[in-house]
Design an enzyme around this catalytic site. Structure first.
Site, PDB file in Angstrom:
ATOM      1  N   ALA A 163       0.836  -1.189   0.000  1.00  0.00           N
ATOM      2  CA  ALA A 163       0.000   0.000   0.000  1.00  0.00           C
ATOM      3  C   ALA A 163       0.873   1.240   0.000  1.00  0.00           C
ATOM      4  CB  ALA A 163      -0.886  -0.008   1.231  1.00  0.00           C
ATOM      5  N   SER A 206       0.724   5.715  -0.668  1.00  0.00           N
ATOM      6  CA  SER A 206      -0.112   6.921  -0.814  1.00  0.00           C
ATOM      7  C   SER A 206      -1.572   6.601  -0.509  1.00  0.00           C
ATOM      8  CB  SER A 206      -0.033   7.488  -2.233  1.00  0.00           C
ATOM      9  OG  SER A 206       1.223   7.329  -2.781  1.00  0.00           O
ATOM     10  N   GLY A 207      -1.791   5.688   0.432  1.00  0.00           N
ATOM     11  CA  GLY A 207      -3.166   5.373   0.810  1.00  0.00           C
ATOM     12  C   GLY A 207      -3.875   4.448  -0.160  1.00  0.00           C
ATOM     13  N   ILE A 208      -3.243   4.067  -1.267  1.00  0.00           N
ATOM     14  CA  ILE A 208      -3.914   3.212  -2.250  1.00  0.00           C
ATOM     15  C   ILE A 208      -3.335   1.810  -2.141  1.00  0.00           C
ATOM     16  CG2 ILE A 208      -4.434   2.901  -4.705  1.00  0.00           C
ATOM     17  CD1 ILE A 208      -3.367   5.924  -4.921  1.00  0.00           C
ATOM     18  N   GLY A 209      -4.210   0.800  -2.066  1.00  0.00           N
ATOM     19  CA  GLY A 209      -3.730  -0.579  -1.977  1.00  0.00           C
ATOM     20  C   GLY A 209      -3.346  -1.103  -3.351  1.00  0.00           C
ATOM     21  N   SER A 228       3.501 -26.758   5.200  1.00  0.00           N
ATOM     22  CA  SER A 228       2.703 -27.966   4.969  1.00  0.00           C
ATOM     23  C   SER A 228       2.719 -28.809   6.236  1.00  0.00           C
ATOM     24  CB  SER A 228       3.360 -28.716   3.816  1.00  0.00           C
ATOM     25  OG  SER A 228       2.991 -30.068   3.828  1.00  0.00           O
ATOM     26  N   TYR A 286      10.973 -32.351  -0.367  1.00  0.00           N
ATOM     27  CA  TYR A 286       9.803 -31.488  -0.139  1.00  0.00           C
ATOM     28  C   TYR A 286       9.583 -31.299   1.368  1.00  0.00           C
ATOM     29  CZ  TYR A 286       4.963 -29.836  -0.295  1.00  0.00           C
ATOM     30  OH  TYR A 286       3.813 -29.100  -0.128  1.00  0.00           O
TER      31      TYR A 286
HETATM   32  N1  LIG Z   1      -1.759 -29.027  -2.469  1.00  0.00           N
HETATM   33  C1  LIG Z   1      -1.574 -29.321  -1.200  1.00  0.00           C
HETATM   34  O1  LIG Z   1      -2.183 -30.253  -0.648  1.00  0.00           O
HETATM   35  C2  LIG Z   1      -0.623 -28.527  -0.402  1.00  0.00           C
HETATM   36  C3  LIG Z   1       0.145 -27.536  -0.947  1.00  0.00           C
HETATM   37  N2  LIG Z   1       1.013 -26.824  -0.164  1.00  0.00           N
HETATM   38  C4  LIG Z   1       1.843 -25.771  -0.731  1.00  0.00           C
HETATM   39  O2  LIG Z   1       1.034 -24.828  -1.391  1.00  0.00           O
HETATM   40  C5  LIG Z   1       1.812 -24.139  -2.355  1.00  0.00           C
HETATM   41  C6  LIG Z   1       1.052 -24.083  -3.656  1.00  0.00           C
HETATM   42  O3  LIG Z   1       0.965 -25.392  -4.176  1.00  0.00           O
HETATM   43  P1  LIG Z   1      -0.308 -25.976  -4.923  1.00  0.00           P
HETATM   44  O4  LIG Z   1      -1.214 -24.869  -5.310  1.00  0.00           O
HETATM   45  O5  LIG Z   1      -0.839 -27.075  -4.129  1.00  0.00           O
HETATM   46  O6  LIG Z   1       0.385 -26.633  -6.174  1.00  0.00           O
HETATM   47  P2  LIG Z   1       0.472 -26.184  -7.698  1.00  0.00           P
HETATM   48  O7  LIG Z   1       1.495 -27.066  -8.303  1.00  0.00           O
HETATM   49  O8  LIG Z   1      -0.878 -26.138  -8.271  1.00  0.00           O
HETATM   50  O9  LIG Z   1       0.995 -24.701  -7.603  1.00  0.00           O
HETATM   51  C7  LIG Z   1       2.326 -24.393  -7.374  1.00  0.00           C
HETATM   52  C8  LIG Z   1       2.510 -22.918  -7.649  1.00  0.00           C
HETATM   53  O10 LIG Z   1       3.890 -22.591  -7.463  1.00  0.00           O
HETATM   54  C9  LIG Z   1       4.338 -21.933  -8.630  1.00  0.00           C
HETATM   55  N3  LIG Z   1       5.743 -22.233  -8.878  1.00  0.00           N
HETATM   56  C10 LIG Z   1       6.365 -23.421  -8.851  1.00  0.00           C
HETATM   57  N4  LIG Z   1       7.667 -23.271  -9.138  1.00  0.00           N
HETATM   58  C11 LIG Z   1       7.865 -21.949  -9.361  1.00  0.00           C
HETATM   59  C12 LIG Z   1       8.980 -21.169  -9.718  1.00  0.00           C
HETATM   60  N5  LIG Z   1      10.193 -21.708  -9.904  1.00  0.00           N
HETATM   61  N6  LIG Z   1       8.831 -19.834  -9.855  1.00  0.00           N
HETATM   62  C13 LIG Z   1       7.612 -19.282  -9.688  1.00  0.00           C
HETATM   63  N7  LIG Z   1       6.515 -19.969  -9.361  1.00  0.00           N
HETATM   64  C14 LIG Z   1       6.625 -21.278  -9.205  1.00  0.00           C
HETATM   65  C15 LIG Z   1       3.484 -22.485  -9.758  1.00  0.00           C
HETATM   66  O11 LIG Z   1       3.546 -21.603 -10.837  1.00  0.00           O
HETATM   67  P3  LIG Z   1       3.149 -22.053 -12.335  1.00  0.00           P
HETATM   68  O12 LIG Z   1       1.721 -21.699 -12.434  1.00  0.00           O
HETATM   69  O13 LIG Z   1       4.044 -21.224 -13.191  1.00  0.00           O
HETATM   70  O14 LIG Z   1       3.426 -23.514 -12.448  1.00  0.00           O
HETATM   71  C16 LIG Z   1       2.128 -22.564  -9.083  1.00  0.00           C
HETATM   72  O15 LIG Z   1       1.483 -21.313  -9.069  1.00  0.00           O
HETATM   73  C17 LIG Z   1       3.132 -24.892  -2.431  1.00  0.00           C
HETATM   74  O16 LIG Z   1       4.106 -24.194  -1.679  1.00  0.00           O
HETATM   75  C18 LIG Z   1       2.828 -26.215  -1.779  1.00  0.00           C
HETATM   76  O17 LIG Z   1       3.967 -26.799  -1.236  1.00  0.00           O
HETATM   77  C19 LIG Z   1       1.111 -27.063   1.167  1.00  0.00           C
HETATM   78  C20 LIG Z   1       0.381 -28.030   1.754  1.00  0.00           C
HETATM   79  C21 LIG Z   1      -0.550 -28.849   1.029  1.00  0.00           C
HETATM   80  C1  LIG Z   2      -4.091 -45.982  -1.235  1.00  0.00           C
HETATM   81  C2  LIG Z   2      -2.940 -45.049  -1.224  1.00  0.00           C
HETATM   82  C3  LIG Z   2      -1.694 -45.416  -1.926  1.00  0.00           C
HETATM   83  C4  LIG Z   2      -3.079 -43.927  -0.556  1.00  0.00           C
HETATM   84  C5  LIG Z   2      -2.022 -42.940  -0.432  1.00  0.00           C
HETATM   85  C6  LIG Z   2      -2.532 -41.713   0.207  1.00  0.00           C
HETATM   86  C7  LIG Z   2      -1.548 -40.592  -0.043  1.00  0.00           C
HETATM   87  C8  LIG Z   2      -1.454 -40.386  -1.547  1.00  0.00           C
HETATM   88  C9  LIG Z   2      -1.968 -39.344   0.682  1.00  0.00           C
HETATM   89  C10 LIG Z   2      -2.085 -39.572   2.183  1.00  0.00           C
HETATM   90  C11 LIG Z   2      -1.698 -38.258   2.860  1.00  0.00           C
HETATM   91  C12 LIG Z   2      -1.591 -37.283   1.720  1.00  0.00           C
HETATM   92  C13 LIG Z   2      -0.909 -35.981   1.896  1.00  0.00           C
HETATM   93  C14 LIG Z   2      -0.263 -35.385   0.846  1.00  0.00           C
HETATM   94  C15 LIG Z   2      -0.210 -36.053  -0.485  1.00  0.00           C
HETATM   95  C16 LIG Z   2      -1.107 -37.289  -0.640  1.00  0.00           C
HETATM   96  C17 LIG Z   2      -1.039 -38.143   0.601  1.00  0.00           C
HETATM   97  C18 LIG Z   2       0.398 -38.571   0.833  1.00  0.00           C
HETATM   98  C19 LIG Z   2       0.538 -34.132   1.027  1.00  0.00           C
HETATM   99  C20 LIG Z   2       1.943 -34.560   1.339  1.00  0.00           C
HETATM  100  C21 LIG Z   2       0.565 -33.264  -0.230  1.00  0.00           C
HETATM  101  C22 LIG Z   2       1.397 -32.039  -0.087  1.00  0.00           C
HETATM  102  C23 LIG Z   2       1.470 -31.451   1.240  1.00  0.00           C
HETATM  103  O1  LIG Z   2       2.077 -30.424   1.408  1.00  0.00           O
HETATM  104  C24 LIG Z   2       0.873 -32.092   2.419  1.00  0.00           C
HETATM  105  C25 LIG Z   2      -0.025 -33.275   2.138  1.00  0.00           C
HETATM  106  C26 LIG Z   2      -0.213 -34.101   3.392  1.00  0.00           C
HETATM  107  C27 LIG Z   2      -1.086 -35.301   3.184  1.00  0.00           C
END
Ligand SMILES: NC(=O)C1=CN([C@@H]2O[C@H](COP(=O)(O)OP(=O)(O)OC[C@H]3O[C@@H](n4cnc5c(N)ncnc54)[C@H](OP(=O)(O)O)[C@@H]3O)[C@@H](O)[C@H]2O)C=CC1
Ligand SMILES: CC(C)=CCC[C@@H](C)[C@H]1CC[C@H]2C3=C(CC[C@]12C)[C@@]1(C)CCC(=O)C[C@@H]1CC3
Length: 318
Positions: free
Chosen positions: A10, A12-15, A157, A179
């Site tokens: 933000a 100059s007051g503008i977001g 995560s 990861y």
């Molecule tokens: N999905 C889930 O269950 C969970 C996700 N997260 C976290 O949430 C965040 C978003 O992930 P999620 O939406 O799930 O996954 P996606 O893969 O859908 O999104 C990942 C995002 O990160 C961007 N990205 C990846 N690499 C780069 C890079 N080198 N430079 C710029 N941008 C980059 C991607 O951009 P682009 O569009 O260009 O690919 C995209 O917008 C991550 O940090 C993930 O670890 C955490 C816990 C659980």
């Molecule tokens: C039958 C079978 C092979 C089941 C596997 C289940 C898993 C694929 C999920 C169980 C917990 C999930 C989980 C994630 C991915 C999918 C599982 C491992 C994440 C690691 C995805 C990214 C995150 O940041 C956190 C999620 C936690 C739980």
């Protein structure tokens, strides 16, 4: 998920909302969607590949030309390349007392294949942690100002596990869970930022969206399979991007100084489908967080020097 890094500033007051993304087409689509729901919003785009340190420095420079103040920096980008479910560990976990935790966190059952970036960093570490760290360092003058507090938000995560992280191998060169390691490192780094910057008005916080069905999770198992196990997952956590954004929204409504530096703010959904935010104490300590911070500062020096040397090389060749 629309953007890599989302910055609200933000002046100059503008977001002004700045979406920093590597894919400008997707970024523009996200901006248009935002303008449909919020027609008066001011949203601008910035190119940023957070895994490429040169791109981070350039984006930060461009941002500084645009703004002289920054209130929120939301660090969203994250990758999980070539994820695999370790079936042996999965079936073992299924019949253990750890089964609920396994479904909630994926602890010990998820491995990835990492690679090295041209500058010599592990890709997952560079994208999920180090690029963001460098961005915060570059934007420090905007984040640290006497007249207001700012908030840096890390998208961590529940897969962030102490067991996957080692101070002797912060980039996770030797393991198969980069990861988990990078997310645990972000929890530690958030605490270190609070220790070093709170007195200068910068606060840092960590959120966890739960399990959200996105490109990242579709890479783990086919979508139809994930859909089959969704009822089980729903019992342990929320599962849509909207639910996952709850904690982020909640954090934006809080005063940065009122947040707990040891807490991870989880997006949760009740049995009746109501979303809410709950802080959970992180499994981190100050000594480890400080040790990681020192290592990151050293690595920052090394990377900056490498980039300067590369520039010099190019200059002398021309
Ligand atoms: N999905 C889930 O269950 C969970 C996700 N997260 C976290 O949430 C965040 C978003 O992930 P999620 O939406 O799930 O996954 P996606 O893969 O859908 O999104 C990942 C995002 O990160 C961007 N990205 C990846 N690499 C780069 C890079 N080198 N430079 C710029 N941008 C980059 C991607 O951009 P682009 O569009 O260009 O690919 C995209 O917008 C991550 O940090 C993930 O670890 C955490 C816990 C659980
Ligand atoms: C039958 C079978 C092979 C089941 C596997 C289940 C898993 C694929 C999920 C169980 C917990 C999930 C989980 C994630 C991915 C999918 C599982 C491992 C994440 C690691 C995805 C990214 C995150 O940041 C956190 C999620 C936690 C739980």
């Amino acid at each position: 998920m629309f953007a890599c890094v989302c910055v609200y500033c933000a002046f100059s007051g503008i977001g002004l909302l700045c979406l920093a993304c590597r894919n400008m087409q997707r970024a523009e689509a996200a901006r248009q969607a935002l303008l449909v729901s919020h027609p008066t919003a001011q949203a601008t785009l910035l190119h940023l590949d957070v895994g490429n340190m040169r791109s981070v420095l350039r984006a930060a420079e461009e941002f500084k030309q645009m703004c002289n103040r920054l209130d929120y920096l939301y660090l969203n980008a994250g990758i999980m390349p070539n994820p695999r479910v370790d079936h042996k560990a999965f079936y073992k976990g299924l019949f253990s007392s750890n089964v609920v935790c396994m479904f909630a966190t994926g602890e010990g059952i998820l491995t990835q294949e990492d690679k090295v970036t041209p500058i010599g960093l592990q890709e997952v570490f560079a994208t999920n942690l180090f690029g963001h760290f460098l961005l915060v360092k570059e934007l420090e003058p905007l984040l640290c100002q006497i007249d207001h507090n700012s908030l840096v938000i890390w998208r961590s995560s529940n897969n962030a596990q102490r067991s996957a992280f080692s101070l002797d191998d912060i980039q996770h060169q030797k393991g198969r869970e980069p990861y988990s390691s990078s997310k645990y490192a972000s929890d530690l780094l958030s605490l270190a930022l609070n220790c070093h910057y709170n007195n200068r008005g910068l606060f840092s916080s960590v959120i966890c969206p739960g399990l959200v069905m996105t490109n990242l999770t579709y890479g783990i198992l086919p979508s139809f399979f994930l859909a089959l196990i969704l009822p089980v997952m729903w019992l342990v956590e929320g599962y849509s991007p909207y639910n996952g954004a709850e904690a982020l929204f909640w954090l934006f409504m809080q005063k940065p100084e009122s947040l707990d530096p040891m807490a991870k703010y989880h997006s949760l959904t009740s049995g009746l489908g109501n979303n809410y935010t709950q802080p959970h104490k992180m499994d981190i300590d100050e000594n480890m967080s400080e040790a990681l911070y020192v290592k990151l500062l050293e690595l920052e020096d090394t990377v900056r020097k490498k980039l300067r040397d590369e520039d010099l090389d190019i200059k002398t060749k021309n």
